[in-house]
Scaffold this active site. Structure first.
Site, PDB file in Angstrom:
ATOM      1  N   ALA B 107       0.826  -1.215   0.000  1.00 29.95           N
ATOM      2  CA  ALA B 107       0.000   0.000   0.000  1.00 29.95           C
ATOM      3  C   ALA B 107       0.859   1.263   0.000  1.00 29.95           C
ATOM      4  O   ALA B 107       0.333   2.353  -0.138  1.00 29.95           O
ATOM      5  CB  ALA B 107      -0.933  -0.007   1.208  1.00 29.95           C
ATOM      6  N   LYS B 108       2.156   1.123   0.192  1.00 24.83           N
ATOM      7  CA  LYS B 108       3.114   2.242   0.154  1.00 24.83           C
ATOM      8  C   LYS B 108       2.619   3.443   0.948  1.00 24.83           C
ATOM      9  O   LYS B 108       2.629   4.574   0.466  1.00 24.83           O
ATOM     10  CB  LYS B 108       3.425   2.601  -1.304  1.00 24.83           C
ATOM     11  N   ARG B 109       2.221   3.196   2.176  1.00 27.35           N
ATOM     12  CA  ARG B 109       1.741   4.268   3.024  1.00 27.35           C
ATOM     13  C   ARG B 109       2.903   5.062   3.617  1.00 27.35           C
ATOM     14  O   ARG B 109       4.052   4.607   3.609  1.00 27.35           O
ATOM     15  CB  ARG B 109       0.874   3.704   4.162  1.00 27.35           C
TER      16      ARG B 109
END
Lengths: 314, 314
Positions: B107-109
């Site tokens: 999710a590359k948060r």
């Protein structure tokens, strides 16, 4: 009018303020009455939280829609409650758009190629709320993966009259770790800023700005002033006002001579105003919406009194 | 066993492969039978897409669970279908965990302070799937905002036996834009790598690795070899194998001498194998799961034949 920043500036001119209200619901900070009502109409604590967020944000929107041009829901707080929280986020974005507000979804997305396209297509509704499932006018995005990973977002933003805010110089204490690293006399944030500005050269609206904005923290006023000058076509989103410590004088450098070109965000200071000593004596907990209104009006007045944004009111 | 990388390495040793299957559902690529069935049981196209993603990914999980240690659902594709898509993502993560797979939510948060805490708390279930609403073992995160913004994720990861994969050197063509900028002889990605490695010094598991990993693209084999040496305690997630163009020889540098320390990801090449000329003659569209199985086994064999990961099978 199908250009994001033209639409934004029209809303700023209409409300006569660049104040942006962040929507940062936190269950342990919500009014007890809102949480109790949500629990009574739901079966699980997760559903109750999501329902409470929906209700709380909707009521803030009702209060602030006549006062400010835009709101910025923070996706993280909604995602905490799973798909129900995501449903609340979708409802809140729709509610805000129906209330005539510009909606900036603060989700800080970023990925490569077709994955970036998927995010862009899902979040960037732009001028037509029905053009994307999350219905936002604009989205915050992270540049670390490279210029090519911003391009799918830029393409969709231009097509749909949507906006982007690329993280350039963030408001946190450790922002310098990577953003201040210097190559050939240029710091990384300036390099990112140059890329952002370049996207706006051929997509400038009638207002003189392009649709691709930059996030620049109010907690670094010198960098804010520097970036305003270096990015004349780039609209700024300036977090850090209020609970993060910056005041009106710290954000003054973000504006152009007309008082345009920047949105100043306050989230907690407005959302939970009735918990703040400044308002808690004046308003009882059940009068929390009045405290939200008072805090919003105070922010608008502070910006008007102490910054070039005051020209909006003259 | 409550340490992420110890759990991961046990799963790698059990399946005797470092192959990671990405779950990247795309509606226009799904088997027609899966989409038709989803449409017949739902009322809207959005719900049909979400239901089709759930079904498609669940059936891939059934195929690959005996073969590989881990799967990596890509959040963007699910978020495209709003709250229903998010529900499908939650179901898919649960399904994969119940099947005994390690789940890395891609999710590359990334965000600041309490917002980072909210993401960490929501996604990083770690050893106990019930510890977080999204139930993932690990999450991909973006470092641009600074070291202090990674710390809330690191704290939750260590507490819960979860993992992180910080973007260090990504697989896209434009990765160099910012990641290769050099300060005092050190490129930005090495600086980020040093921060990641530092998180692992005091959280090293029995396997010799800490729980804080790095994303390093297979499309840059020299950098992969360099980073493997520079980050001896850091587990790597290596995208770019297969449809992005890298083969087994390009990923060889990611492993340690035992064939551990790296997961090699393939998404489209496995998910949509039956659309690939390599498998389309052998398998009819309705035999898509057999094509998924064949492509997974072929990837495992290629990694075993051509890389140090082959020692896992000896």
């Amino acid at each position: 009018m199908n250009h994001y920043t033209d639409r934004l500036h029209a809303a700023i001119a209409d409300r006569k303020t660049p104040a942006l209200v962040g929507l940062d619901p936190r269950l342990d900070q919500l009014p007890e009455s809102v949480v109790a009502a949500a629990r009574s109409r739901t079966a699980t604590e997760t559903d109750a939280a999501a329902s409470a967020f929906d209700e709380f944000c909707s009521r803030i929107i009702d209060v602030v829609a006549p006062l400010v041009p835009a709101v910025k829901p923070q996706a993280a707080f909604f995602e905490q409650y799973g798909p129900a929280g995501c449903q609340a986020l979708q409802n809140v974005i729709r509610k805000a758009r129906n209330a005539g507000l510009i909606v900036i979804c603060d989700a800080k997305r970023g990925d490569i190629g077709s994955t970036a396209e998927a995010y862009a297509s899902a979040y960037l509704a732009g001028a037509d709320p029905d053009a994307a499932i999350w219905a936002a006018d604009a989205l915050t995005v992270n540049p670390y993966l490279g210029k090519d990973t911003l391009e799918p977002f830029v393409k969709v933003a231009i097509e749909r009259g949507a906006g982007l805010y690329v993280l350039v110089r963030t408001s946190n204490p450790g922002a310098a770790t990577f953003q201040d690293r210097e190559t050939d006399g240029q710091k990384l944030y300036r390099c990112v800023g140059d890329v952002v500005e370049s996207f706006n050269v051929e997509s400038t609206g009638a207002c003189g700005y392009g649709p691709i904005g930059a996030v620049v923290g109010a907690t670094y006023p010198a960098e804010l002033t520097e970036l305003r000058a270096a990015m004349p076509r780039t609209p700024l989103l300036v977090p850090g006002f209020g609970s993060q410590g910056a005041g009106a004088s710290e954000v003054a450098g973000g504006f152009d001579a007309k008082g345009l070109g920047a949105l100043i965000n306050s989230s907690r200071g407005i959302n939970f105003a009735w918990r703040n000593a400044r308002y808690s004596e004046q308003f009882a907990p059940e009068e929390w919406e009045q405290a939200v209104e008072a805090a919003t009006k105070d922010m608008i007045k502070e910006l008007a009194d102490s910054t070039p944004a005051g020209v909006l009111q003259s």
